[in-house]
Every structure is written in C-alpha cells, then in structure tokens.
Motif scaffolding. Structure first.
Motif, PDB file in Angstrom:
ATOM      1  N   ALA A   1      -5.116  -7.327 -13.876  1.00  0.00           N
ATOM      2  CA  ALA A   1      -6.222  -7.556 -12.952  1.00  0.00           C
ATOM      3  C   ALA A   1      -5.736  -8.294 -11.700  1.00  0.00           C
ATOM      4  O   ALA A   1      -6.075  -7.914 -10.571  1.00  0.00           O
ATOM      5  N   PHE A   2      -4.912  -9.314 -11.918  1.00  0.00           N
ATOM      6  CA  PHE A   2      -4.395 -10.058 -10.764  1.00  0.00           C
ATOM      7  C   PHE A   2      -3.516  -9.142  -9.899  1.00  0.00           C
ATOM      8  O   PHE A   2      -3.596  -9.143  -8.672  1.00  0.00           O
ATOM      9  N   ALA A   3      -2.702  -8.317 -10.571  1.00  0.00           N
ATOM     10  CA  ALA A   3      -1.820  -7.414  -9.838  1.00  0.00           C
ATOM     11  C   ALA A   3      -2.631  -6.397  -9.033  1.00  0.00           C
ATOM     12  O   ALA A   3      -2.296  -6.064  -7.894  1.00  0.00           O
ATOM     13  N   ALA A   4      -3.723  -5.912  -9.609  1.00  0.00           N
ATOM     14  CA  ALA A   4      -4.577  -4.953  -8.888  1.00  0.00           C
ATOM     15  C   ALA A   4      -5.128  -5.597  -7.629  1.00  0.00           C
ATOM     16  O   ALA A   4      -5.154  -4.986  -6.552  1.00  0.00           O
ATOM     17  N   ALA A   5      -5.569  -6.865  -7.746  1.00  0.00           N
ATOM     18  CA  ALA A   5      -6.069  -7.585  -6.580  1.00  0.00           C
ATOM     19  C   ALA A   5      -4.964  -7.751  -5.543  1.00  0.00           C
ATOM     20  O   ALA A   5      -5.179  -7.572  -4.339  1.00  0.00           O
ATOM     21  N   ALA A   6      -3.755  -8.054  -6.011  1.00  0.00           N
ATOM     22  CA  ALA A   6      -2.624  -8.209  -5.096  1.00  0.00           C
ATOM     23  C   ALA A   6      -2.332  -6.889  -4.373  1.00  0.00           C
ATOM     24  O   ALA A   6      -2.080  -6.870  -3.166  1.00  0.00           O
ATOM     25  N   TRP A   7      -2.384  -5.793  -5.109  1.00  0.00           N
ATOM     26  CA  TRP A   7      -2.186  -4.469  -4.492  1.00  0.00           C
ATOM     27  C   TRP A   7      -3.205  -4.235  -3.378  1.00  0.00           C
ATOM     28  O   TRP A   7      -2.889  -3.645  -2.346  1.00  0.00           O
ATOM     29  N   SER A   8      -4.448  -4.681  -3.603  1.00  0.00           N
ATOM     30  CA  SER A   8      -5.471  -4.439  -2.572  1.00  0.00           C
ATOM     31  C   SER A   8      -5.161  -5.226  -1.305  1.00  0.00           C
ATOM     32  O   SER A   8      -5.639  -4.878  -0.228  1.00  0.00           O
ATOM     33  N   CYS A   9      -4.338  -6.289  -1.440  1.00  0.00           N
ATOM     34  CA  CYS A   9      -3.921  -7.045  -0.250  1.00  0.00           C
ATOM     35  C   CYS A   9      -2.729  -6.381   0.427  1.00  0.00           C
ATOM     36  O   CYS A   9      -2.454  -6.605   1.608  1.00  0.00           O
ATOM     37  N   LEU A  10      -2.023  -5.562  -0.335  1.00  0.00           N
ATOM     38  CA  LEU A  10      -0.744  -5.017   0.094  1.00  0.00           C
ATOM     39  C   LEU A  10      -0.877  -3.699   0.839  1.00  0.00           C
ATOM     40  O   LEU A  10      -0.158  -3.420   1.790  1.00  0.00           O
ATOM     41  N   VAL A  11      -1.805  -2.860   0.370  1.00  0.00           N
ATOM     42  CA  VAL A  11      -1.869  -1.488   0.909  1.00  0.00           C
ATOM     43  C   VAL A  11      -3.218  -1.218   1.569  1.00  0.00           C
ATOM     44  O   VAL A  11      -4.208  -1.906   1.289  1.00  0.00           O
ATOM     45  N   GLU A  12      -3.203  -0.232   2.421  1.00  0.00           N
ATOM     46  CA  GLU A  12      -4.459   0.247   3.001  1.00  0.00           C
ATOM     47  C   GLU A  12      -5.143   1.169   1.988  1.00  0.00           C
ATOM     48  O   GLU A  12      -4.467   1.801   1.157  1.00  0.00           O
ATOM     49  N   PRO A  13      -6.458   1.269   2.059  1.00  0.00           N
ATOM     50  CA  PRO A  13      -7.185   2.113   1.100  1.00  0.00           C
ATOM     51  C   PRO A  13      -6.640   3.538   1.065  1.00  0.00           C
ATOM     52  O   PRO A  13      -6.266   4.083   2.103  1.00  0.00           O
ATOM     53  N   GLY A  14      -6.571   4.078  -0.134  1.00  0.00           N
ATOM     54  CA  GLY A  14      -6.204   5.488  -0.282  1.00  0.00           C
ATOM     55  C   GLY A  14      -4.713   5.754  -0.267  1.00  0.00           C
ATOM     56  O   GLY A  14      -4.298   6.908  -0.214  1.00  0.00           O
ATOM     57  N   ASP A  15      -3.888   4.699  -0.358  1.00  0.00           N
ATOM     58  CA  ASP A  15      -2.425   4.882  -0.341  1.00  0.00           C
ATOM     59  C   ASP A  15      -1.990   5.564  -1.642  1.00  0.00           C
ATOM     60  O   ASP A  15      -1.982   4.958  -2.718  1.00  0.00           O
ATOM     61  N   ALA A  16      -1.621   6.843  -1.542  1.00  0.00           N
ATOM     62  CA  ALA A  16      -1.366   7.636  -2.753  1.00  0.00           C
ATOM     63  C   ALA A  16      -0.058   7.262  -3.427  1.00  0.00           C
ATOM     64  O   ALA A  16       0.068   7.401  -4.647  1.00  0.00           O
ATOM     65  N   VAL A  17       0.927   6.773  -2.666  1.00  0.00           N
ATOM     66  CA  VAL A  17       2.190   6.377  -3.303  1.00  0.00           C
ATOM     67  C   VAL A  17       1.943   5.145  -4.176  1.00  0.00           C
ATOM     68  O   VAL A  17       2.390   5.084  -5.333  1.00  0.00           O
ATOM     69  N   ALA A  18       1.198   4.204  -3.635  1.00  0.00           N
ATOM     70  CA  ALA A  18       0.843   3.022  -4.428  1.00  0.00           C
ATOM     71  C   ALA A  18       0.062   3.450  -5.663  1.00  0.00           C
ATOM     72  O   ALA A  18       0.328   2.992  -6.786  1.00  0.00           O
ATOM     73  N   GLY A  19      -0.906   4.343  -5.458  1.00  0.00           N
ATOM     74  CA  GLY A  19      -1.739   4.804  -6.559  1.00  0.00           C
ATOM     75  C   GLY A  19      -0.900   5.437  -7.663  1.00  0.00           C
ATOM     76  O   GLY A  19      -1.086   5.164  -8.853  1.00  0.00           O
ATOM     77  N   ARG A  20       0.041   6.261  -7.227  1.00  0.00           N
ATOM     78  CA  ARG A  20       0.907   6.949  -8.191  1.00  0.00           C
ATOM     79  C   ARG A  20       1.749   5.925  -8.963  1.00  0.00           C
ATOM     80  O   ARG A  20       1.899   6.000 -10.182  1.00  0.00           O
ATOM     81  N   MET A  21       2.289   4.968  -8.205  1.00  0.00           N
ATOM     82  CA  MET A  21       3.145   3.958  -8.816  1.00  0.00           C
ATOM     83  C   MET A  21       2.368   3.160  -9.861  1.00  0.00           C
ATOM     84  O   MET A  21       2.871   2.890 -10.966  1.00  0.00           O
ATOM     85  N   ILE A  22       1.134   2.806  -9.523  1.00  0.00           N
ATOM     86  CA  ILE A  22       0.299   2.036 -10.454  1.00  0.00           C
ATOM     87  C   ILE A  22      -0.058   2.886 -11.677  1.00  0.00           C
ATOM     88  O   ILE A  22      -0.051   2.409 -12.806  1.00  0.00           O
ATOM     89  N   SER A  23      -0.340   4.168 -11.439  1.00  0.00           N
ATOM     90  CA  SER A  23      -0.663   5.052 -12.569  1.00  0.00           C
ATOM     91  C   SER A  23       0.511   5.142 -13.525  1.00  0.00           C
ATOM     92  O   SER A  23       0.342   5.147 -14.747  1.00  0.00           O
ATOM     93  N   VAL A  24       1.716   5.236 -12.969  1.00  0.00           N
ATOM     94  CA  VAL A  24       2.897   5.450 -13.803  1.00  0.00           C
ATOM     95  C   VAL A  24       3.318   4.158 -14.515  1.00  0.00           C
ATOM     96  O   VAL A  24       3.603   4.167 -15.715  1.00  0.00           O
ATOM     97  N   PHE A  25       3.321   3.023 -13.794  1.00  0.00           N
ATOM     98  CA  PHE A  25       3.897   1.803 -14.355  1.00  0.00           C
ATOM     99  C   PHE A  25       2.878   0.728 -14.722  1.00  0.00           C
ATOM    100  O   PHE A  25       3.248  -0.281 -15.325  1.00  0.00           O
ATOM    101  N   GLY A  26       1.625   0.908 -14.322  1.00  0.00           N
ATOM    102  CA  GLY A  26       0.657  -0.187 -14.449  1.00  0.00           C
ATOM    103  C   GLY A  26       0.778  -1.073 -13.225  1.00  0.00           C
ATOM    104  O   GLY A  26       1.834  -1.135 -12.593  1.00  0.00           O
ATOM    105  N   ALA A  27      -0.327  -1.770 -12.890  1.00  0.00           N
ATOM    106  CA  ALA A  27      -0.370  -2.521 -11.634  1.00  0.00           C
ATOM    107  C   ALA A  27       0.706  -3.607 -11.553  1.00  0.00           C
ATOM    108  O   ALA A  27       1.357  -3.777 -10.515  1.00  0.00           O
ATOM    109  N   ALA A  28       0.926  -4.329 -12.648  1.00  0.00           N
ATOM    110  CA  ALA A  28       1.849  -5.466 -12.607  1.00  0.00           C
ATOM    111  C   ALA A  28       3.305  -5.012 -12.471  1.00  0.00           C
ATOM    112  O   ALA A  28       4.031  -5.453 -11.580  1.00  0.00           O
ATOM    113  N   GLU A  29       3.715  -4.065 -13.324  1.00  0.00           N
ATOM    114  CA  GLU A  29       5.077  -3.532 -13.243  1.00  0.00           C
ATOM    115  C   GLU A  29       5.302  -2.882 -11.874  1.00  0.00           C
ATOM    116  O   GLU A  29       6.348  -3.053 -11.248  1.00  0.00           O
ATOM    117  N   ALA A  30       4.308  -2.118 -11.433  1.00  0.00           N
ATOM    118  CA  ALA A  30       4.419  -1.413 -10.158  1.00  0.00           C
ATOM    119  C   ALA A  30       4.660  -2.411  -9.030  1.00  0.00           C
ATOM    120  O   ALA A  30       5.456  -2.159  -8.119  1.00  0.00           O
TER     121      ALA A  30
END
Lengths: 400, 400
Positions: free
Chosen positions: B29-58
């Motif tokens: 959950a914390f990592a997901a929040a951090a991602w929202s600070c890191l990327v602009e909405p709809g960033d598919a590379v980030a999305g893919r990375m999170i799908s594959v590794f989970g938010a924290a590992e990604a």
C-alpha cells in the motif's frame, strides 16, 4: 365484368396523354389502371397474379372461375385466391373504370405504368405489394432515376423546431438537385414540400386518396404548386377517398419512391414511424433527426434511433452520406439495373466535360449522345456529389 | 531514493486511516502511494512493472540498474524501460512521498489500494494503465460493487436544456440507489453531482489534481458536500496541480469507475467525448442524450450517436436498460468475480425476504448471513430492478 379491348384502351389512355408504343403495352396499361380500381393498395394476391400473368391476362383470370389451376400457377393457396376473388367481385364493374378515366381526364390527371420510361423502378422493391400504375398530376420526369429522391416526413403536430429543420433540410437538398418526397400532410410534410419548391427544386407528393382530391383540403394550393413544379400522385383512382388503410399503404409508396427516408419529428406513435418501418423493411437508408428529450414531438425519432438503428441526422451532409450508404449497398448487392444505368450515364457526362473550358448542356448532350433532359438530370447528381460545378457559360468537371 | 520500510509504511498509512492486515499488504500500500508520486497517470511501463513484481518490488527495481533483465521479465523493450526510468528519476525523492502523506493527513484525505475490500475492482479493466491507489475524501464504501455506478458527464458550457436533463437524470437515478460519477466541472458535471446529493443519493467526484485541491475553486463547497455524502478522489497525490494531461487521464478513471457512461451535452470537441471514448474502449455501455440539431452544445452527443454507436438516451429507463446491457454482456463474458458475487448476494437477500411480511435490515442480515451494510446495498440494487419494495416496517420481495 371488366372487359379489355384494344380500341377502348387506346382511346381511354390517349385522353390521359398515355400513348404506349405497342398494342400489348396499351392493353397492359389499361388493365393496370383497371386493377387499381379493383383492389385496395398492397393487395399481394393481385400483385402475384399480375406478376405471373401480366395485368391484362390476370384481369381476365380474376373474373373467371378456375381457382385451383390459377393458384397452382401462382404458387399460392387456392383458398387465398378464392378469398381474393370474393373481395374483388363487388368491383367487377366496367363503369367504375370508365368513371376513373373520366374523372382523371377532367382533373388533368395522367396515368403512368411500368412500361413508361419515367416509371419509378424503385417501386419494384415492393414485390407483390407494388403499385401497378400511378395516377398523377405534373411532370412524370420528376420520378426519373437520374435524380436522387429523399423522403422528408414527420408529425402533423410539429413544433417550430421541427418545421425549421424540415424547411432547412428540404431547401438545401432541393437546391442540390434532390427531389423531396412527402405526403402533403400538415406539419413536417407541408414544410418540406413548400421549402423544396421555394428553393426552386422539385417535389413529389404521394396522396392516400385520388390525385384529383387534394387532401388535406387546407393544402389544396400547396398541392397545386407541387403539381406545377413536380408531381402529385396516387395509386388509387380519381375520386377515391383517403381511408386509414390507404394512408398506411401510401406510406410504403413514399418509402419506396425515396432513396432514403428522413423522419424530422414524430410522436411516440406517429404515422411517420410507419413510413420509417417501410423504409427499413425495404433496406432503404433511414435517418431520424434528434430533438430535445423533453419534446414529445421528438420521441418517435429517438425511438427510431434506439429501436430501428436509424442514422442520427443533424444536417444536410448527413443526408447526403445516407444516400451514399445506399449507393454503396446497391453497388455491392448489384442486381440493380438502375444503378448500373446511373453509373454509365454519369461516366458519359463526365467524359463529355472538361476541367478548364465550360461546356453548355447542348454541347454536353451532343458529346455524350444523350438527351438534354438526361444530361441536366445527371449533372444535378454530379453537382450534388461535388464532381462537377456550374460556371459562367456552362459546366466544368472537377480535377482529381 | 524512495525507500520502503515496514515501520515507516505502517505509521504513514495509519495517519490516513489505512490499516492493511498483513505486513506485505502494508508495504504494498505504501509503495502504491509512492508510485502515485513518481509517475504521471496512465504510465503503462510503471503499470506493467507493478503487475509483474508487485508495487514494492517494482519500486526497488525501478530505482536499480538492471534494465535488460527487467525488460525481459516484463515482456517489454529494454528501451522502453530505460526511457521510463529516466522520466521517473527526477522524482526518486523520499521527501515528496512524505510530503504527499503529510498533506493528505492535514486535508483529511485517505488512501485506498487494491487490497482494500472497498477498492473499485472496475478499475482493473484499465490493465497496465490502471491507477494503483486512490487518494480520497469521504466514504470508501461508495466505491462498493454492490451499487450501480453511472457516469453523467458533459460540457462545461451547458445550456439550460442540458442542465435540466443532467439534474433530472441524476436525481432520479440517485433516488433509485445509483451512485453518480462525474468530474466536478462547471456545467453538466456540477448539475449531476448537485442533483444526486439533493435527491439524498451519493456521488463520486474524480478530480484531475490532488483530492485536497478543490477544482474548479468555484465548486469548493459542492466538492465538500460530495465528500460528506460520497467520495472525492484522485489518483495523483495531494498538492498536485490539475494539468491538461491529468484531465484527460482523469476521464479514463471516470469511465472505468462507472458501469455505464451517459454524455448529456457536449460540443463537437468537448472533453467529455474523451470520457466517452474511454468508456467505448473499455466496452462499457455508452449513452448520449440527443438535443436540438440547432444546438452546438448537442453536436458532440450526436457525433457519439453517429460515430461511436452510443445508445440514444431519452430518460432514466434508458439508462437502466443501458446498465442491463452491461450485466448481460458481463454474464456472458463471465470472468467477472464481481458479477458472480453480486448475483450470489442478491440471491441470498432475496431468499431472506418474504412477499407478505415486511422484514427489516437486521432481520434480513441475520437470515442471509450478511452484514447490515451489505444488505442495504444489495436492497438498493434490487429496488432499482423493481424486485423488492420498501414498505412500512421493512422490505418485501415482489412475487413472480
């Protein structure tokens, strides 16, 4: 008993300016007129009988007695033929036919049948339900396949919005050479006809009663104007009353005469939805003009958009696109002689034009080997498609 | 460098009322929040990375250096990963994440992530483009899958007609238990939200900037009211400005949160057509309200009817039908756990009801083995479908 006789047929037809070339065509034309006195519009048994035997033979058989053989040859149940005969029998009356011709002659109503070159072949799509003749006032060439025909129909109880839209569309389409087809009713129909004429265009009014009986009577002058610049027609003989059934059947003729039908305003149960239904049944392109969802006069149009997959029409360009859909379909379906003919004529006219030096109608007619009238009609279509343009001294074809 | 640490995550989340059950969920959950600070909405590379590794590992990998192996595991080009990293790098900043949490805490903004039971699973359909968390004010249960959600959107430059229709639809749907989703903009959006609340219903406003920044500022009070009775949410962290890109991406969240989207008024190039486009891309039912063809504010709606095959919406019943189309589709597509869950819960609630004796919520909850909240939500849907009705002393199920 209705009898068919060459001399009588020729005389009766000649009084209406109908002069078929051959004896067979003469007899067929008279028989078709007699059939229109005998049956109600859309009578499929009559239609089938005429398709199988021709109008004259069919008329003889209809008044004979060998139901079984007839039914066999027609491919229908003998019960159906027997029932049809019993509904026609009360009208086996030579006097009624003479009367129809006499009334027509008095009212300057003429007759057109499928053998005539201006006969609207689009009616053929109605199959056994097709009219076998039309009684009309005006200029038969308006039926011609060289012009695009658009039906603009709608509610009698139109709003100012609907009247405005009907007028705008009809005027602009008419100015682009499209013939506006409608039913001469109050409301949308009337505004469509009136605007088409005011724009210098032509219009066809299809009446539910006889072509000699302007209906509604408040539109008598409008109907006269339509007859002057276009055509007022009916499939029922002169003197016939506009009954409810004939109104419904009249709508199928409007839909069939038009290359596309546009409903401008219609209540939830408006009669114009019936016209739309016929257009859909004929696979003719159908459009509906949206309006405020708060307006009951647009409820029928919205219903067409939702339930009948009508195209949403917001302007004249949408109507032209609607016509385009049709051509595309017809070209692919392609049993259509009309379409092939149109395409050929268009090619010939285009070939006769130059991109630089304007040519006048006489010149184009000579170069293309077509009549002046034909050339004018084809130019109208090409102009609508923005493939040619009118300039000082004649016409130019657009470069690629 | 953004670091993830269990204790820090738990503390930060707790301040926002976010209390995941497991350590793994806490870190995610914390990592997901951090991602929202890191990327602009709809960033598919980030999305893919999170799908594959989970938010924290990604998040750890994103800040590492082994581009090639990462790309291979993610199934994308290593150039794409390298480019993504270089756009994220300027934001690898722990302070920014702390700042987002601090701002959120001050503004009473909370955080919801996919592990939470109220997380709107409908967002999953956005695939790699899906938001990984939402920052929100209000009541997260409004996201619940037990209520139908309808997006009502449209032009800022609405006419009185559009405002009237938006208000009518939103009020009537809200009264029937539907959650109204919109963008809190002037014009149609505002009228839809306001009417939903006035009818005693709930609403979700999706903002393009941070959930702590009411935009437009003239709607600050309206946005506060939405947060009181519903939810105001955003995928970007508190303090973020509503940029043009974020507006466009915000529209995809509106479309994804809604079971169906209805465009009430829209100009030819209105931003609400973007929302409609997202709904269509998601195969969600799309409706458009027609209007006068003479009104520029309806041109976009007519375009949707013509070009996007939107359903013509003339009243609330049409919207309910639109929702029905969705259920039918989803049932046939049927990988949807949500739909199955909904159906089961409905059966259980219906089973717990009688056609004759009214039962109250407590009674139904006990009989069905469900929570009171769940029961209320399911009853809302069943009432909308006219399968149950509220009477003196409780609820009845309708007989067959």
């Amino acid at each position: 008993m209705i009898t068919i006789d060459l001399a009588r047929s020729r005389a009766a037809l000649a009084r209406l300016g109908c002069l078929p070339e051959t004896d067979q065509e003469t007899v067929a034309a008279f028989a078709a007129a007699a059939w229109s006195c005998l049956v109600e519009p859309g009578d499929a048994v009559a239609g089938r009988m005429i398709s199988v035997f021709g109008a004259a033979e069919a008329l003889r058989f209809a008044q004979g007695s060998d139901v079984k053989d007839l039914a066999l040859e027609m491919g229908v149940e003998s019960d159906d033929v027997a029932r049809a005969r019993s509904r026609w029998a009360p009208r086996f009356n030579d006097m009624a036919v003479d009367d129809a011709f006499a009334r027509a002659a008095r009212a300057n109503v003429r007759l057109i049948t499928p053998d005539h070159e201006s006969w609207p072949r689009s009616l053929t799509d109605l199959g056994d339900h097709a009219p076998r003749c039309l009684w009309f006032r005006g200029n038969a060439s308006v039926f011609s396949r060289y012009s695009a025909h658009v039906a603009i129909v709608g509610a009698r109880a139109a709003t100012g919005y609907g009247e405005h839209v009907a007028s705008e569309f009809a005027a602009e389409l008419a100015a682009r050479g499209v013939v506006i087809v409608s039913g001469a009713a109050y409301g949308i129909d009337g505004f469509a006809h009136r605007a088409a004429l005011a724009a210098g265009g032509t219009s066809i009014a299809v009446l539910a009663g006889g072509a000699d009986r302007p209906y509604p009577s408040g539109h008598a002058r409008l109907i006269d104007s339509i007859a002057t610049k276009g055509v007022v027609c009916s499939e029922v003989p002169c003197g016939s009353a506009p009954t409810k059934w004939r109104f419904l059947q009249r709508n199928r003729v409007i839909a069939a005469l038009a290359d596309a039908t546009v409903v401008v305003e219609a209540g939830w149960r408006s009669g114009s939805l019936n016209t739309a239904g016929h257009a859909a049944a004929l696979s003719r392109p159908l459009g509906a003009v949206p309006g405020p969802v708060t307006s009951a006069a647009s409820a029928g149009c919205h219903r067409l958009l939702r339930e009948f997959d009508a195209r949403c029409i917001t302007g004249v360009d949408d109507v032209v696109e609607l016509l385009g859909l049709d051509s595309a379909q017809t070209l692919f379906d392609s049993e259509s002689d009309d379409t092939a003919a149109r395409t050929n004529e268009r090619t010939r006219v285009t070939d006769a034009l130059s991109t630089r030096s304007a040519r006048n109608i006489d010149d184009i007619a000579r170069r293309s080997g077509m009549s002046n009238t034909e050339v004018q009609q084809v130019l109208g279509i090409l102009q609508l498609e923005e493939k040619v343009r009118r300039v000082e001294g004649g016409w130019l074809v657009m470069g690629n």
